[in-house]
Design a protein around this motif. Structure first.
Motif, short mmCIF file in Angstrom:
data_model
loop_
_atom_site.label_atom_id
_atom_site.label_comp_id
_atom_site.label_asym_id
_atom_site.label_seq_id
_atom_site.Cartn_x
_atom_site.Cartn_y
_atom_site.Cartn_z
N VAL A 177 54.50 60.16 67.33
CA VAL A 177 55.20 60.15 68.62
C VAL A 177 56.71 60.17 68.36
O VAL A 177 57.29 59.16 67.95
N CYS B 272 47.46 52.93 77.64
CA CYS B 272 48.83 52.56 77.29
C CYS B 272 49.20 51.23 77.96
O CYS B 272 49.17 51.13 79.19
N ILE C 201 52.11 49.93 78.01
CA ILE C 201 53.48 49.96 78.58
C ILE C 201 53.63 51.19 79.47
O ILE C 201 54.70 51.80 79.52
N CYS D 43 48.93 54.02 68.17
CA CYS D 43 50.22 53.53 68.64
C CYS D 43 50.10 52.02 68.87
O CYS D 43 49.10 51.53 69.41
N PHE E 197 51.13 50.23 71.05
CA PHE E 197 51.00 49.86 72.46
C PHE E 197 49.64 50.25 73.04
O PHE E 197 49.38 50.01 74.22
N LEU E 198 48.78 50.87 72.23
CA LEU E 198 47.47 51.29 72.74
C LEU E 198 46.54 50.08 72.79
O LEU E 198 46.33 49.40 71.79
N CYS F 110 55.53 60.98 75.85
CA CYS F 110 54.20 60.58 76.33
C CYS F 110 53.99 61.08 77.78
O CYS F 110 52.87 61.36 78.18
N CYS G 61 47.45 59.22 71.46
CA CYS G 61 48.20 58.03 71.04
C CYS G 61 47.94 57.70 69.58
O CYS G 61 48.35 56.65 69.08
N LEU H 225 57.69 56.72 66.61
CA LEU H 225 57.55 55.48 67.39
C LEU H 225 57.19 54.30 66.49
O LEU H 225 57.68 53.20 66.70
N ARG I 161 56.61 53.96 79.25
CA ARG I 161 56.32 54.80 78.09
C ARG I 161 57.44 55.84 77.91
O ARG I 161 58.06 56.26 78.88
N PRO I 162 57.65 56.27 76.65
CA PRO I 162 58.74 57.24 76.40
C PRO I 162 58.47 58.62 76.98
O PRO I 162 57.35 58.93 77.40
S1 SF4 Z 1 53.57 54.57 74.27
FE1 SF4 Z 1 51.67 54.53 75.42
S2 SF4 Z 1 51.25 56.69 75.97
FE2 SF4 Z 1 52.78 56.69 74.32
S3 SF4 Z 1 51.59 56.91 72.42
FE3 SF4 Z 1 51.90 54.70 72.79
S4 SF4 Z 1 50.07 54.01 73.91
FE4 SF4 Z 1 50.16 56.26 74.02
#
Ligand code: SF4
Length: 256
Positions: free
Chosen positions: A81, A158, A160, A150, A152-153, A168, A77, A218, A164-165
């Protein structure tokens, strides 16, 4: 591909058999009764991306290899991405739907990641049009050295996870986790992806909008989605979108 009977009153479904690199995936895909936006199409296919990855993992296990990715390891992460445009709009939808306090945290985390990229030599490379996942991942080592997590980390997990996309979902390794935490230390053995959903979504978007295919990092997703807001609101007949994406996922079209 064939058409099934009504799934629920008034709802049709398409029965598909998707040829993946690790065997066929059979599923019934409900056809939403209303026109769809591209981010909604992407969201509807995330579960399929996970099922295809499950087939790939089962294949690895049959070959005597096991996946070393674990909850709480967020090493990947911190890599770049790549998202298809529909997934970039999907990410923007997810953030817009968060409670205000969480949304403010996530937007601040996007700004932090953006700053790290802008201060590095990668700003121009990531801000321009990137044609493919391969082109973006060629920047992987330089990007990883930024240490930009990321947005979202959270606590190395994660935040989400169910949303997640696709990249991932597809990114799994059988090599030691330490090799992901310190890129260049040792080989990274990726589980081969059964399909590349993001590339199929990118190609479909390019055809529908009449322009070149592209992928979006991302960390740029919110800015990119805002700059392309009108296209993200356009709708198409749901069947047309589903069949278009399935065609892009057919072996003759995809690159895996
Ligand atoms: S969306 Fe989630 S799984 Fe994907 S890079 Fe970000 S934190 Fe990691």
């Amino acid at each position: 591909m064939s058409e099934g009977g009504p799934k629920t009153a008034g709802q049709q479904a398409i029965a598909i058999e998707l040829a993946t690199a690790h065997g066929p995936l059979r599923a019934m895909i409900p056809i939403p009764p209303k026109p769809l936006r591209l981010p909604e199409l992407a969201f509807n296919f995330m579960g399929m991306s996970s099922k295809v990855t499950d087939l790939a993992v089962q294949h690895e296990e049959r070959e005597g290899r096991s996946v070393s990715c674990r909850k709480g390891c967020g090493a990947c992460c911190r890599q770049v991405v790549p998202l298809s445009p529909p997934e970039a709009w999907m990410i923007a939808d997810i953030v817009a739907g968060m409670p205000p306090a969480r949304q403010a945290e996530v937007r601040a985390a996007f700004a932090t990641a953006d700053d790290a990229v802008a201060r590095s030599g990668l700003g121009a490379a990531l801000a321009g049009r990137i044609e493919s996942v391969g082109q973006m991942t060629s920047l992987a080592l330089q990007y990883f050295q930024l240490g930009a997590a990321c947005p979202f980390l959270r606590n190395e997990s994660c935040s989400i996870h169910p949303y997640r996309p696709s990249i991932c979902r597809e990114y799994l390794v059988t090599s030691p986790a330490e090799n992901c935490a310190q890129l260049g230390r040792g080989p990274i053995d990726r589980v081969p992806a059964g399909i590349r959903l993001s590339e199929a979504l990118s190609r479909l978007t390019a055809k529908l909008l009449g322009r070149e295919a592209e992928v979006v990092p991302l960390t740029q997703a919110l800015a990119w989605a805002e700059a392309h807001r009108e296209e993200g609101q356009r709708t198409w007949d749901a069947r047309t979108l589903l069949e278009g994406l399935l065609a892009e996922l057919s072996p003759s079209n995809r690159s895996v």
